[in-house]
Design an enzyme around this catalytic site. Structure first.
Site, PDB file in Angstrom:
ATOM      1  CG  HIS A   1      -2.006  -1.007   1.175  1.00  0.00           C
ATOM      2  ND1 HIS A   1      -2.899  -1.104   0.134  1.00  0.00           N
ATOM      3  CD2 HIS A   1      -2.336  -1.995   2.049  1.00  0.00           C
ATOM      4  CE1 HIS A   1      -3.727  -2.114   0.369  1.00  0.00           C
ATOM      5  NE2 HIS A   1      -3.408  -2.680   1.514  1.00  0.00           N
TER       6      HIS A   1
ATOM      7  CG  ASP B   1      -2.876  -8.168   0.592  1.00  0.00           C
ATOM      8  OD1 ASP B   1      -2.149  -8.492   1.541  1.00  0.00           O
ATOM      9  OD2 ASP B   1      -3.914  -7.485   0.731  1.00  0.00           O
TER      10      ASP B   1
ATOM     11  CG  HIS C   1      -6.739  -5.035   1.454  1.00  0.00           C
ATOM     12  ND1 HIS C   1      -6.236  -5.903   2.401  1.00  0.00           N
ATOM     13  CD2 HIS C   1      -7.941  -4.610   1.900  1.00  0.00           C
ATOM     14  CE1 HIS C   1      -7.107  -5.994   3.409  1.00  0.00           C
ATOM     15  NE2 HIS C   1      -8.148  -5.222   3.132  1.00  0.00           N
TER      16      HIS C   1
ATOM     17  CG  ASP D   1      -5.189  -9.778   3.215  1.00  0.00           C
ATOM     18  OD1 ASP D   1      -4.791 -10.298   2.157  1.00  0.00           O
ATOM     19  OD2 ASP D   1      -5.008  -8.569   3.476  1.00  0.00           O
TER      20      ASP D   1
HETATM   21 ZN   LIG Z   1      -4.376  -6.897   2.537  1.00  0.00          ZN
END
Ligand SMILES: [Zn+2]
Length: 343
Positions: free
Chosen positions: A159, A195, A197, A284
């Site tokens: 991120h 991931d 996200h 995740d």
């Molecule tokens: Zn994540």
């Protein structure tokens, strides 16, 4: 497969993050890495190596000097105000407010952070730099001939962009490693981000470039963090047009539909013909992850590793997210062992 690991990850040990209107204990906690390294040992995945120190140069190849200097000094500036709790921002430069760098630590936090989920404390920089060194040490092994290595990075990185941090990430370990491959002679590097996200920082960092292909499978940003990036129509700009692939998937995605999107991503990587493959390995997507809503099961991670091995590319696995902590060791090592089984 060899693993690179640094105990310094423990220096990042936040007290709380802001999520759903409440301050709750940090999901991104030291126990995450401990449980993964325990599993690496228990399954005899391979030798565990310490990180070497690569200094700031490879970090500054992809990150803004201002961000790096901020991360190095933020705790000291925060503590100088007499505060003892973790440093978090509380105001952000939306376009209508402008974006000037204030002298105040509160202004700086809002300037560089994208959220209030990523606390800074006295040990943050030490852990962050160690995490980048873990990635670079593992990268060097792959660049010098190992088929695959596992960089057990913590804190995670995907991120974090060239000049911002957030989403539990401070420096983009995958981006730093991809650039290192290029600087050591690779012509093209692919980053596959699995991931839950979107890898918004990785995309932002390479958005105008064709020498790094980014492919991200993730929860649809219409529903999920980071909300502002990760849509399918983001394909790169300028020289980078066509070199960024986003495969957003709805809440409830299981292996059947996940694996279809994975094949699309892998096909694009094969077409691209990279010299090395970097995997942003977030776990995740697991069915019991406390902050996520996909439905992958333990055995699906073995399948994921197997599919990545089919690419027959020098492969660097970099640890990203995964917050169902008790299952994190099994799920992570399932990917790595699934990869190894296809020799
Ligand atoms: Zn994540």
């Amino acid at each position: 497969m060899r693993t690179v690991f640094s105990e310094d990850h423990r220096c990042q040990d936040g007290r709380s993050e802001l999520i759903e209107g409440q301050f709750v204990p940090c999901n991104e906690m030291p126990r995450r890495a401990e449980i993964v390294i325990d599993r690496v040992r228990a399954t005899k995945l391979g030798e565990i190596l310490p990180a070497q120190d690569f200094g700031l140069d490879p970090i500054l190849r992809v990150h803004d000097k201002g961000l790096v200097t901020f991360l190095q000094n933020a705790w000291e500036e925060w503590a100088a105000t007499g505060r003892t709790f973790d440093a978090l921002p509380h105001v952000w430069p939306v376009p209508g407010l402008g974006r000037r760098l204030s002298d105040s630590i509160d202004g700086k936090l809002g300037y560089y952070a994208i959220d209030a989920g990523t606390p800074i404390m006295s040990g943050t920089w030490r852990a962050v730099q160690a995490s980048a060194n873990v990635a670079l040490t593992a990268q060097k092994l792959v660049a010098t001939g190992e088929r695959a290595t596992f960089a057990l990075c913590r804190p995670p990185g995907h991120h974090a962009g060239s000049d911002f941090y957030g989403g539990y990430c401070f420096l983009n370990n995958a981006g730093i490693a991809a650039q290192a491959f290029l600087d050591q002679g690779a012509k093209r590097v692919a980053i596959l981000d699995v991931d839950y996200h979107h890898g918004n920082g990785t995309q932002q960092m390479f958005y105008g470039r064709a020498d790094v292909l980014t492919v991200s499978l993730h929860a649809d940003p219409k529903q999920e963090f980071p909300y502002f990036l990760g849509y399918a129509d983001e394909i790169g700009a300028g020289a980078g047009e066509g070199y960024h692939v986003n495969l957003p998937l709805p809440w409830g995605t299981d292996w059947a539909s996940y694996s279809e999107a994975l094949e699309v991503g892998l096909k694009r990587i094969r077409q691209y013909g990279p010299d090395a493959l970097v995997i942003s390995l977030g776990l995740d997507t697991f069915e019991h992850d406390p902050i996520s809503r996909f439905k992958l099961k333990h055995e699906d991670y073995s399948r994921l590793g197997d599919r990545i091995a089919w690419m027959e590319l020098p492969t660097l696995f970099i640890m990203e997210g995964g917050y169902a902590v008790d299952a994190l060791g099994v799920n992570t090592v399932n990917v790595l062992a699934g990869f190894e089984q296809r020799g």
